[in-house]
Design a protein around this motif. Structure first.
Motif, PDB file in Angstrom:
ATOM      1  N   LYS A   6     -39.368 -10.669   1.504  1.00  0.00           N
ATOM      2  CA  LYS A   6     -39.552 -11.657   0.444  1.00  0.00           C
ATOM      3  C   LYS A   6     -40.322 -12.834   1.036  1.00  0.00           C
ATOM      4  O   LYS A   6     -39.843 -13.497   1.947  1.00  0.00           O
ATOM      5  N   MET A   7     -41.532 -13.054   0.515  1.00  0.00           N
ATOM      6  CA  MET A   7     -42.399 -14.120   1.014  1.00  0.00           C
ATOM      7  C   MET A   7     -42.546 -15.198  -0.044  1.00  0.00           C
ATOM      8  O   MET A   7     -42.798 -14.886  -1.206  1.00  0.00           O
ATOM      9  N   LEU A   8     -42.405 -16.431   0.385  1.00  0.00           N
ATOM     10  CA  LEU A   8     -42.694 -17.555  -0.495  1.00  0.00           C
ATOM     11  C   LEU A   8     -44.020 -18.151  -0.056  1.00  0.00           C
ATOM     12  O   LEU A   8     -44.152 -18.603   1.073  1.00  0.00           O
ATOM     13  N   PHE A  32     -43.583 -14.517  -3.883  1.00  0.00           N
ATOM     14  CA  PHE A  32     -43.283 -15.558  -4.862  1.00  0.00           C
ATOM     15  C   PHE A  32     -44.243 -16.702  -4.577  1.00  0.00           C
ATOM     16  O   PHE A  32     -44.464 -17.042  -3.418  1.00  0.00           O
ATOM     17  N   VAL A  33     -44.808 -17.282  -5.618  1.00  0.00           N
ATOM     18  CA  VAL A  33     -45.812 -18.320  -5.450  1.00  0.00           C
ATOM     19  C   VAL A  33     -45.382 -19.592  -6.161  1.00  0.00           C
ATOM     20  O   VAL A  33     -44.974 -19.551  -7.327  1.00  0.00           O
ATOM     21  N   PHE A  43     -37.534 -24.254  -5.479  1.00  0.00           N
ATOM     22  CA  PHE A  43     -37.347 -22.822  -5.274  1.00  0.00           C
ATOM     23  C   PHE A  43     -36.309 -22.576  -4.172  1.00  0.00           C
ATOM     24  O   PHE A  43     -35.360 -21.814  -4.357  1.00  0.00           O
ATOM     25  N   LEU A  44     -36.503 -23.233  -3.044  1.00  0.00           N
ATOM     26  CA  LEU A  44     -35.622 -23.001  -1.889  1.00  0.00           C
ATOM     27  C   LEU A  44     -34.198 -23.498  -2.119  1.00  0.00           C
ATOM     28  O   LEU A  44     -33.246 -22.926  -1.583  1.00  0.00           O
ATOM     29  N   ASN A  45     -34.058 -24.551  -2.903  1.00  0.00           N
ATOM     30  CA  ASN A  45     -32.733 -25.131  -3.155  1.00  0.00           C
ATOM     31  C   ASN A  45     -32.130 -24.667  -4.476  1.00  0.00           C
ATOM     32  O   ASN A  45     -31.094 -25.174  -4.890  1.00  0.00           O
ATOM     33  N   TYR A  50     -35.594 -22.715 -10.942  1.00  0.00           N
ATOM     34  CA  TYR A  50     -35.480 -21.732  -9.862  1.00  0.00           C
ATOM     35  C   TYR A  50     -34.029 -21.426  -9.484  1.00  0.00           C
ATOM     36  O   TYR A  50     -33.730 -21.125  -8.332  1.00  0.00           O
ATOM     37  N   SER A  51     -33.135 -21.456 -10.443  1.00  0.00           N
ATOM     38  CA  SER A  51     -31.714 -21.277 -10.136  1.00  0.00           C
ATOM     39  C   SER A  51     -31.382 -19.864  -9.643  1.00  0.00           C
ATOM     40  O   SER A  51     -30.420 -19.680  -8.908  1.00  0.00           O
ATOM     41  N   ASN A  52     -32.176 -18.875  -9.991  1.00  0.00           N
ATOM     42  CA  ASN A  52     -31.876 -17.490  -9.598  1.00  0.00           C
ATOM     43  C   ASN A  52     -32.883 -16.906  -8.618  1.00  0.00           C
ATOM     44  O   ASN A  52     -33.056 -15.695  -8.552  1.00  0.00           O
TER      45      ASN A  52
END
Length: 139
Positions: A6-8, A32-33, A43-45, A50-52
């Motif tokens: 999984k890449m952000l 994910f972009v 996204f990270l938090n 971005y909750s899921n």
């Protein structure tokens, strides 16, 4: 290693996003972009929309971002006990010695200056994918 990574990707340049998506669509990795530093931290938090979102295995981070600069994002990631173990690849147009020194002092895992040449850019993305998918063991 056959597992998906999984890449952000934290990148605001649509052309760079398209190229990276094109290279990585041939792999079984998930990309994910997000397009700015605020979105990256959301996204990270798992905040805002971005909750899921999943925890990325690696982060590809541009330094020159709108709203919140990539240098600030890196600093916040590496100060957060839940996030600091995620490898961060800085992929940026900056070749400033000051940027390179500061990002390594903030625990970036590597610093890559984006090649201007299209073919070289593709080679860099492919080498990042190959290294992190085939050579490195991620937690």
């Amino acid at each position: 290693m056959t597992n998906s990574i999984k890449m952000l990707l934290v990148e605001d340049n649509p052309a760079d996003i398209r190229l990276i998506e094109e290279v990585l669509k041939e792999t079984n990795n998930e990309l994910f972009v997000v397009k700015d530093g605020v979105e990256a931290l959301n996204f990270l938090n798992h905040e805002s929309n971005y909750s899921n979102t999943p925890r990325p295995d690696i982060i590809i981070l541009d330094l020159n971002l709108p709203r919140k600069d990539g240098r600030e994002v890196l600093n916040e990631i590496k100060k957060n006990n839940d996030l600091k173990s995620i490898p961060v690849i800085v992929l940026t147009t900056s070749n400033s010695d000051d940027d390179i020194i500061k990002t390594y002092k903030n625990y970036a895992n590597c610093y890559i200056t984006k090649p201007v040449d299209f073919d070289q850019f593709l080679k860099v993305i492919k080498s990042i994918e190959a290294f992190w998918h085939n050579a490195v063991r991620l937690s």
